[in-house]
Design an enzyme around this catalytic site. Structure first.
Site, PDB file in Angstrom:
ATOM      1  N   GLU A 123       8.957  -2.264   8.683  1.00 45.23           N
ATOM      2  CA  GLU A 123       9.933  -1.561   9.502  1.00 45.23           C
ATOM      3  C   GLU A 123      11.084  -1.128   8.586  1.00 45.23           C
ATOM      4  OE1 GLU A 123      10.480  -0.093  12.330  1.00 45.23           O
ATOM      5  OE2 GLU A 123      12.539   0.213  11.689  1.00 45.23           O
TER       6      GLU A 123
ATOM      7  N   CYS B 187       3.224   8.532   1.475  1.00 46.56           N
ATOM      8  CA  CYS B 187       3.590   7.596   2.536  1.00 46.56           C
ATOM      9  C   CYS B 187       3.823   6.240   1.875  1.00 46.56           C
ATOM     10  CB  CYS B 187       2.446   7.526   3.551  1.00 46.56           C
ATOM     11  SG  CYS B 187       2.729   6.309   4.836  1.00 46.56           S
TER      12      CYS B 187
ATOM     13  N   GLU C 263       0.817  -1.215   0.000  1.00 46.45           N
ATOM     14  CA  GLU C 263       0.000   0.000   0.000  1.00 46.45           C
ATOM     15  C   GLU C 263       0.843   1.254   0.000  1.00 46.45           C
ATOM     16  OE1 GLU C 263      -2.506   0.280   3.453  1.00 46.45           O
ATOM     17  OE2 GLU C 263      -3.086  -1.812   3.278  1.00 46.45           O
TER      18      GLU C 263
ATOM     19  N   CYS D 126      -1.409  -2.274  15.511  1.00 49.46           N
ATOM     20  CA  CYS D 126      -1.129  -1.979  14.102  1.00 49.46           C
ATOM     21  C   CYS D 126      -1.628  -3.093  13.177  1.00 49.46           C
ATOM     22  CB  CYS D 126       0.370  -1.774  13.917  1.00 49.46           C
ATOM     23  SG  CYS D 126       0.849  -1.442  12.214  1.00 49.46           S
TER      24      CYS D 126
ATOM     25  N   SER E 243      10.372   6.558   9.689  1.00 48.57           N
ATOM     26  CA  SER E 243       9.798   6.225  10.991  1.00 48.57           C
ATOM     27  C   SER E 243      10.226   4.819  11.382  1.00 48.57           C
ATOM     28  CB  SER E 243       8.269   6.297  10.894  1.00 48.57           C
ATOM     29  OG  SER E 243       7.680   5.872  12.094  1.00 48.57           O
TER      30      SER E 243
ATOM     31  N   CYS F 273       4.879  -7.064   8.365  1.00 49.07           N
ATOM     32  CA  CYS F 273       5.847  -6.495   9.308  1.00 49.07           C
ATOM     33  C   CYS F 273       6.090  -7.500  10.426  1.00 49.07           C
ATOM     34  CB  CYS F 273       5.299  -5.187   9.887  1.00 49.07           C
ATOM     35  SG  CYS F 273       6.475  -4.342  10.976  1.00 49.07           S
TER      36      CYS F 273
ATOM     37  N   CYS G 200       3.597  -4.782  16.678  1.00 51.97           N
ATOM     38  CA  CYS G 200       2.955  -3.767  17.533  1.00 51.97           C
ATOM     39  C   CYS G 200       1.456  -4.095  17.637  1.00 51.97           C
ATOM     40  CB  CYS G 200       3.165  -2.363  16.966  1.00 51.97           C
ATOM     41  SG  CYS G 200       4.918  -1.946  16.802  1.00 51.97           S
TER      42      CYS G 200
ATOM     43  N   CYS H 247      -2.032   2.522   8.080  1.00 51.47           N
ATOM     44  CA  CYS H 247      -1.138   1.600   7.386  1.00 51.47           C
ATOM     45  C   CYS H 247      -1.548   0.142   7.561  1.00 51.47           C
ATOM     46  CB  CYS H 247       0.315   1.807   7.808  1.00 51.47           C
ATOM     47  SG  CYS H 247       0.566   1.893   9.571  1.00 51.47           S
TER      48      CYS H 247
END
Ligand code: SAH
Length: 368
Positions: free
Chosen positions: A171, A114, A101, A128, A202, A121, A125, A344
């Site tokens: 990440e 973005c 995305e 998320c 980030s 990932c 987290c 995200c």
């Protein structure tokens, strides 16, 4: 990690997978003057070309050779959503069928994209959507750039991308190898020509990778996802913290500041009743008080599969007030594209879920 990259892609490489120097070498190896590499890149990055045949100031033989050797936009557009605030989100299917995305956000003076750096990932987290199904693989440099170039082509001729935030799926510091050359092309005058200060990376906070980034001598911005002021709470929300710890993250961020002179942003997702109390704001303030830092508060963006919710506006304002009392500059992130699953990982997740109903070979989502 190497087996993850190894499974990467099929088909012809994207021509912008190669850096300016690599494309120059490719030209020379094929008996073509090196300056043609600049022309090719100008067509892609500057003139938003979508095909080799239209690069009309290149000799026909070179255009033919390019078409035989490289691809331009091999990803398939699976979904394109436009929100009421004109945020646009693309869901791309890569040549191996994986989904990724990317988002274009508009403000009066800015057009920010973005981008994602991994398929899924591995950080886990708990709030998320991106990590709910784990990490599939790293993206290649070309796959990262394809996102930016496709979003760039959504803009009218007189508008350009002004900012890039590496805050999509994945990440970024776990895939620096592919990300750095992509950023180099965005930064390069013969590429998108975007100042390094307009690029923000980030991270969940991988200390050694933060130091590696600092040593590059580039003025990229660093945003560290802190999300909690102590180890107990951070490990609960950001499981990799168990192996790292808040102190090590902050020390690496301090080193980044010392080496680059760039103020670090700390991201803090506000989860109602979990990490959003005035007590936690005070603890966070004490942690950051001696540092040149900025806090970006992100009210939880609802994910259907997860039960976390954003705090009320007064509670968020109270959190900001406490930080400001301690002299810590804080901003609350504006929500963009709320009506198009723009947080995200959400669009990919929902596509996977829909597909799972009809294609049993795909992993069916099992929320924690
Ligand atoms: N892996 C990187 C990039 C993640 S996305 C990192 O950890 O920083 C960018 C930011 O959005 C991170 O701070 C991330 O924790 C946060 N985020 C993820 N899901 C969110 C959600 N549902 N609501 C609000 N913020 C979220």
């Amino acid at each position: 990690m190497s087996n993850i990259t190894a499974t990467a892609v099929s088909g012809l490489p994207r021509v912008y997978e190669l850096s300016r120097a690599e494309l120059g070498r490719w030209c020379e190896e094929h008996g073509i003057p090196g300056y043609r590499a600049d022309q090719i890149r100008r067509w892609i990055f500057g003139k938003r070309s979508n095909s080799f045949p239209e690069m009309h100031d290149l000799p026909a033989a070179l255009r033919g050779l390019l078409a035989e050797s490289f691809s331009l936009f091999p990803g398939k557009l699976v979904d394109h959503r436009v929100a009421s605030d004109r945020t646009e989100k693309l869901l791309l299917e890569l040549t191996d069928g994986e989904l990724v995305e990317c988002v274009l956000m508009r403000e009066p003076e800015r057009r920010t994209v973005c981008i994602s750096t991994q398929v899924g990932c591995g950080m886990g987290c708990v709030f998320c959507a991106s990590g709910l199904q784990g990490l599939k693989r790293n993206l290649t440099t070309g796959e990262i750039l394809e996102q930016v170039l496709r979003l760039d082509r959504l803009l009218p001729r007189e508008e350009a991308i002004t900012n890039v935030v590496v805050m999509g799926i994945g990440e970024p510091l776990a895939n620096l190898k592919a990300l750095l050359p992509a950023l180099e092309s965005l930064n390069d005058k013969g590429g998108l020509g975007l100042g390094a200060r307009r690029i923000t990376i980030s991270t969940v906070g991988l200390p050694e990778k933060i130091r590696e980034l600092a040593r590059l001598g580039k003025a990229y911005n660093l945003a560290v996802s802190l999300h909690a002021p102590n180890n107990t709470l951070r490990t609960q929300l950001v499981p990799v913290n168990d192996k790292i710890g808040v102190d090590a993250v902050l020390q690496a961020a301090d080193d980044f500041f010392e080496v680059t002179g760039r103020r670090v942003t700390y991201e803090y997702v506000l989860l109602s009743g979990v990490n959003d109390g005035p007590q936690q704001a005070r603890e966070l303030a004490k942690l950051l008080q001696s540092r040149i830092a900025h806090v970006n508060l992100i009210p939880m963006n609802a994910v259907t599969e997860l039960s976390y919710v954003e705090p009320t506006a007064p509670r968020t304002q109270e959190f900001v007030r406490v930080l400001e009392q301690f002299g810590i500059p804080a901003t609350v992130r504006k929500r963009k594209g709320a009506d198009i699953d723009a947080a995200c990982g959400q669009l990919r997740l929902h596509q996977l879920q829909t597909a799972a109903v009809t294609s049993p070979e795909l992993v069916v989502l099992t929320p924690p």
